[in-house]
Design a protein around this motif. Structure first.
Motif, PDB file in Angstrom:
ATOM      1  N   TYR A 174      -1.670  23.360 -19.233  1.00 12.95           N
ATOM      2  CA  TYR A 174      -1.050  22.869 -18.008  1.00 12.95           C
ATOM      3  C   TYR A 174      -1.494  21.433 -17.744  1.00 12.95           C
ATOM      4  O   TYR A 174      -2.350  20.893 -18.436  1.00 12.95           O
ATOM      5  CB  TYR A 174      -1.432  23.789 -16.846  1.00 12.95           C
ATOM      6  CG  TYR A 174      -0.545  23.684 -15.632  1.00 12.95           C
ATOM      7  CD1 TYR A 174       0.834  23.665 -15.742  1.00 12.95           C
ATOM      8  CD2 TYR A 174      -1.104  23.606 -14.355  1.00 12.95           C
ATOM      9  CE1 TYR A 174       1.641  23.575 -14.626  1.00 12.95           C
ATOM     10  CE2 TYR A 174      -0.308  23.518 -13.224  1.00 12.95           C
ATOM     11  CZ  TYR A 174       1.066  23.500 -13.371  1.00 12.95           C
ATOM     12  OH  TYR A 174       1.859  23.393 -12.257  1.00 12.95           O
ATOM     13  N   ASP A 175      -0.944  20.827 -16.688  1.00 12.26           N
ATOM     14  CA  ASP A 175      -1.264  19.425 -16.417  1.00 12.26           C
ATOM     15  C   ASP A 175      -2.260  19.259 -15.284  1.00 12.26           C
ATOM     16  O   ASP A 175      -2.549  18.132 -14.887  1.00 12.26           O
ATOM     17  CB  ASP A 175       0.011  18.649 -16.070  1.00 12.26           C
ATOM     18  CG  ASP A 175       0.563  19.035 -14.708  1.00 12.26           C
ATOM     19  OD1 ASP A 175       0.412  20.203 -14.306  1.00 12.26           O
ATOM     20  OD2 ASP A 175       1.153  18.174 -14.034  1.00 12.26           O
ATOM     21  N   TYR A 219       2.252  20.303 -20.783  1.00 14.03           N
ATOM     22  CA  TYR A 219       3.100  19.972 -19.624  1.00 14.03           C
ATOM     23  C   TYR A 219       2.484  18.760 -18.960  1.00 14.03           C
ATOM     24  O   TYR A 219       1.317  18.772 -18.592  1.00 14.03           O
ATOM     25  CB  TYR A 219       3.116  21.168 -18.668  1.00 14.03           C
ATOM     26  CG  TYR A 219       3.900  20.949 -17.399  1.00 14.03           C
ATOM     27  CD1 TYR A 219       5.284  20.907 -17.408  1.00 14.03           C
ATOM     28  CD2 TYR A 219       3.244  20.808 -16.177  1.00 14.03           C
ATOM     29  CE1 TYR A 219       6.000  20.723 -16.246  1.00 14.03           C
ATOM     30  CE2 TYR A 219       3.958  20.622 -15.009  1.00 14.03           C
ATOM     31  CZ  TYR A 219       5.332  20.586 -15.047  1.00 14.03           C
ATOM     32  OH  TYR A 219       6.045  20.400 -13.885  1.00 14.03           O
ATOM     33  N   SER A 246       7.949  14.621 -26.692  1.00 13.15           N
ATOM     34  CA  SER A 246       8.540  15.426 -25.627  1.00 13.15           C
ATOM     35  C   SER A 246       9.609  16.334 -26.211  1.00 13.15           C
ATOM     36  O   SER A 246      10.458  15.887 -26.994  1.00 13.15           O
ATOM     37  CB  SER A 246       9.148  14.526 -24.554  1.00 13.15           C
ATOM     38  OG  SER A 246       9.806  15.313 -23.570  1.00 13.15           O
ATOM     39  N   PHE A 277      11.137  19.147 -17.563  1.00 12.44           N
ATOM     40  CA  PHE A 277      10.968  20.208 -16.566  1.00 12.44           C
ATOM     41  C   PHE A 277      11.909  19.932 -15.402  1.00 12.44           C
ATOM     42  O   PHE A 277      12.725  20.762 -15.027  1.00 12.44           O
ATOM     43  CB  PHE A 277       9.518  20.252 -16.084  1.00 12.44           C
ATOM     44  CG  PHE A 277       9.275  21.197 -14.933  1.00 12.44           C
ATOM     45  CD1 PHE A 277       9.131  22.556 -15.147  1.00 12.44           C
ATOM     46  CD2 PHE A 277       9.172  20.724 -13.630  1.00 12.44           C
ATOM     47  CE1 PHE A 277       8.899  23.432 -14.084  1.00 12.44           C
ATOM     48  CE2 PHE A 277       8.941  21.582 -12.562  1.00 12.44           C
ATOM     49  CZ  PHE A 277       8.803  22.946 -12.793  1.00 12.44           C
ATOM     50  N   TRP A 330       8.485  15.287 -14.904  1.00 14.42           N
ATOM     51  CA  TRP A 330       7.615  16.099 -15.760  1.00 14.42           C
ATOM     52  C   TRP A 330       8.347  16.550 -17.023  1.00 14.42           C
ATOM     53  O   TRP A 330       9.564  16.710 -17.030  1.00 14.42           O
ATOM     54  CB  TRP A 330       7.131  17.347 -15.012  1.00 14.42           C
ATOM     55  CG  TRP A 330       6.286  17.063 -13.820  1.00 14.42           C
ATOM     56  CD1 TRP A 330       4.943  16.763 -13.788  1.00 14.42           C
ATOM     57  CD2 TRP A 330       6.707  17.043 -12.444  1.00 14.42           C
ATOM     58  NE1 TRP A 330       4.517  16.572 -12.488  1.00 14.42           N
ATOM     59  CE2 TRP A 330       5.569  16.727 -11.648  1.00 14.42           C
ATOM     60  CE3 TRP A 330       7.929  17.262 -11.803  1.00 14.42           C
ATOM     61  CZ2 TRP A 330       5.621  16.634 -10.262  1.00 14.42           C
ATOM     62  CZ3 TRP A 330       7.989  17.166 -10.419  1.00 14.42           C
ATOM     63  CH2 TRP A 330       6.845  16.854  -9.669  1.00 14.42           C
ATOM     64  N   ASN A 331       7.564  16.784 -18.088  1.00 16.25           N
ATOM     65  CA  ASN A 331       8.176  17.233 -19.341  1.00 16.25           C
ATOM     66  C   ASN A 331       7.234  18.144 -20.113  1.00 16.25           C
ATOM     67  O   ASN A 331       6.050  18.271 -19.795  1.00 16.25           O
ATOM     68  CB  ASN A 331       8.579  16.044 -20.206  1.00 16.25           C
ATOM     69  CG  ASN A 331       7.394  15.267 -20.748  1.00 16.25           C
ATOM     70  OD1 ASN A 331       6.411  15.026 -20.052  1.00 16.25           O
ATOM     71  ND2 ASN A 331       7.473  14.857 -21.995  1.00 16.25           N
ATOM     72  N   PHE A 332       7.796  18.819 -21.119  1.00 16.81           N
ATOM     73  CA  PHE A 332       7.032  19.645 -22.053  1.00 16.81           C
ATOM     74  C   PHE A 332       6.833  18.846 -23.341  1.00 16.81           C
ATOM     75  O   PHE A 332       7.751  18.153 -23.792  1.00 16.81           O
ATOM     76  CB  PHE A 332       7.777  20.941 -22.371  1.00 16.81           C
ATOM     77  CG  PHE A 332       7.963  21.846 -21.188  1.00 16.81           C
ATOM     78  CD1 PHE A 332       6.962  22.719 -20.802  1.00 16.81           C
ATOM     79  CD2 PHE A 332       9.142  21.821 -20.456  1.00 16.81           C
ATOM     80  CE1 PHE A 332       7.129  23.561 -19.706  1.00 16.81           C
ATOM     81  CE2 PHE A 332       9.326  22.652 -19.372  1.00 16.81           C
ATOM     82  CZ  PHE A 332       8.319  23.528 -18.982  1.00 16.81           C
ATOM     83  N   THR A 347      10.946  30.176 -21.515  1.00 15.10           N
ATOM     84  CA  THR A 347      10.524  29.476 -20.304  1.00 15.10           C
ATOM     85  C   THR A 347      11.732  29.158 -19.424  1.00 15.10           C
ATOM     86  O   THR A 347      11.670  29.303 -18.195  1.00 15.10           O
ATOM     87  CB  THR A 347       9.778  28.180 -20.672  1.00 15.10           C
ATOM     88  OG1 THR A 347       8.632  28.503 -21.464  1.00 15.10           O
ATOM     89  CG2 THR A 347       9.319  27.446 -19.420  1.00 15.10           C
TER      90      THR A 347
END
Length: 333
Positions: A43-44, A95, A113, A117, A225-227, A248
């Motif tokens: 997680y971030d 993330y 990336s 999100f 935000w991104n994965f 997800t």
């Protein structure tokens, strides 16, 4: 509250998707836990909050297991470590704020990336309920800021739109959260995102804050935000990455229409996420941000070029690289 920070995490591997069912005469049997592909998601932020709901729901509802994955979630020690955890092999998928990916590419860190999100810029300037935001009167104002890459990239756009410079305002650094500084009138404006600002302010004072978000604050309308994953993990386990994103996204959609249950699933799995009201309000504000004109998670050259240009304009990176240096949509196909 969770300010915009520097972070990354999560994803998994391939063979499990094809191992979900064992052939038995006349019937099929689900794969055992030992057959599932393990995926370590980073997680971030140091604790869970409502932006982790899609993963929590995918865990609780069995979406990851159905996709052949055993997904675990870990939390970085601070808001600047997720990308490093991926690069050093401590996680598979991450993330982060999108600006972290730009810095990784500029430094030659092999992280890419794989999906967005959110699909728009819901961050900007936040004021107390009932108090207007007028960029033409920024001179002399006290503005709460964070020392992260996102704030450094975005705030100059507000100053430019207001016709002022750094020297014309008082930038008050918040080490953790600038909303308490706002509510106690120690600052005039906070730099924050709508989902986190409203989640803190609405349950506390029972009123909505005044907000100038994205273009209204002068900021480019880009995802926040991104994965991400490392290029090596993606190349070695493309099916697992695809399975993770699909499961997800299924969690996102389910949680969008079962919001109260989704918040309950989050807090049950991750008690550190905090109060129900905070997460319920935050998730309600987050849901409309998830889907763009082209659906969930999609990315484009234009979006990444704008993100990189924002950092180049503030001299945080030397140049804008080709968009393909930052992202791929291959795992969304």
């Amino acid at each position: 509250m969770k300010p915009i920070r520097s972070i990354a995490r999560l994803l998994a591997s391939t063979a499990a998707a094809g191992m979900m069912m064992l052939a038995i005469p006349g019937m099929a049997k689900p794969a055992a836990a030992a057959d599932l592909q393990k995926v370590r998601f980073v997680y971030d932020w140091v604790t869970a909050d409502f932006e982790l709901i899609p993963e929590a729901v995918a865990q609780a509802q069995g979406f990851y297991k159905d996709a052949g994955l055993d997904v675990s979630v870990s939390f970085p020690p601070d808001n600047s470590t997720t990308v490093r955890m991926l690069a050093s092999g401590q996680g598979d998928i991450g993330y982060d704020p999108v600006t972290d990916e730009i810095f990784a590419a500029a430094q030659g860190i092999p992280v890419v990336s794989i999906a967005f999100f959110s699909q728009s810029n819901n961050c900007g300037l936040i004021a107390r309920p009932g108090e207007p935001i007028d960029l033409s009167t920024l001179k002399g104002k006290k503005i709460g800021i964070f020392t992260d890459s996102w704030t450094k990239a975005m705030l100059p756009y507000s100053l430019k739109k207001g016709g002022v410079t750094d020297a014309d305002v008082q930038e008050i650094i918040a080490t953790d959260d600038d909303i308490p500084l706002l509510l106690t009138k120690k600052i005039d404006y906070a730099t924050n995102c709508s989902n986190y600002a409203v989640a803190e302010i609405l349950p506390t004072v029972k009123q909505m804050p005044t907000m100038a978000l994205g273009p209204a604050a002068g900021w480019p309308d880009i995802p926040v935000w991104n994965f991400t994953t490392t290029k090596s993990f993606g190349a070695a386990h493309p099916d697992a990455v695809k399975a993770f994103l699909a499961a997800t996204q299924k969690g996102m959609v389910w949680a969008s229409t079962h919001q109260a249950q989704a918040v309950a699933e989050l807090i049950k799995l991750y008690p550190s996420a905090g109060a129900v009201d905070y997460n319920a309000v935050g998730w309600k504000i987050t849901v409309p941000l998830l889907k763009g004109p082209d659906g969930y998670m999609t990315q484009s050259d234009t979006q990444w070029e704008q993100i990189a240009q924002a950092l180049a304009n503030t001299k945080q990176i030397p140049k804008v690289l080709p968009a393909s240096s930052y992202y791929t949509n291959d795992y969304l196909k």
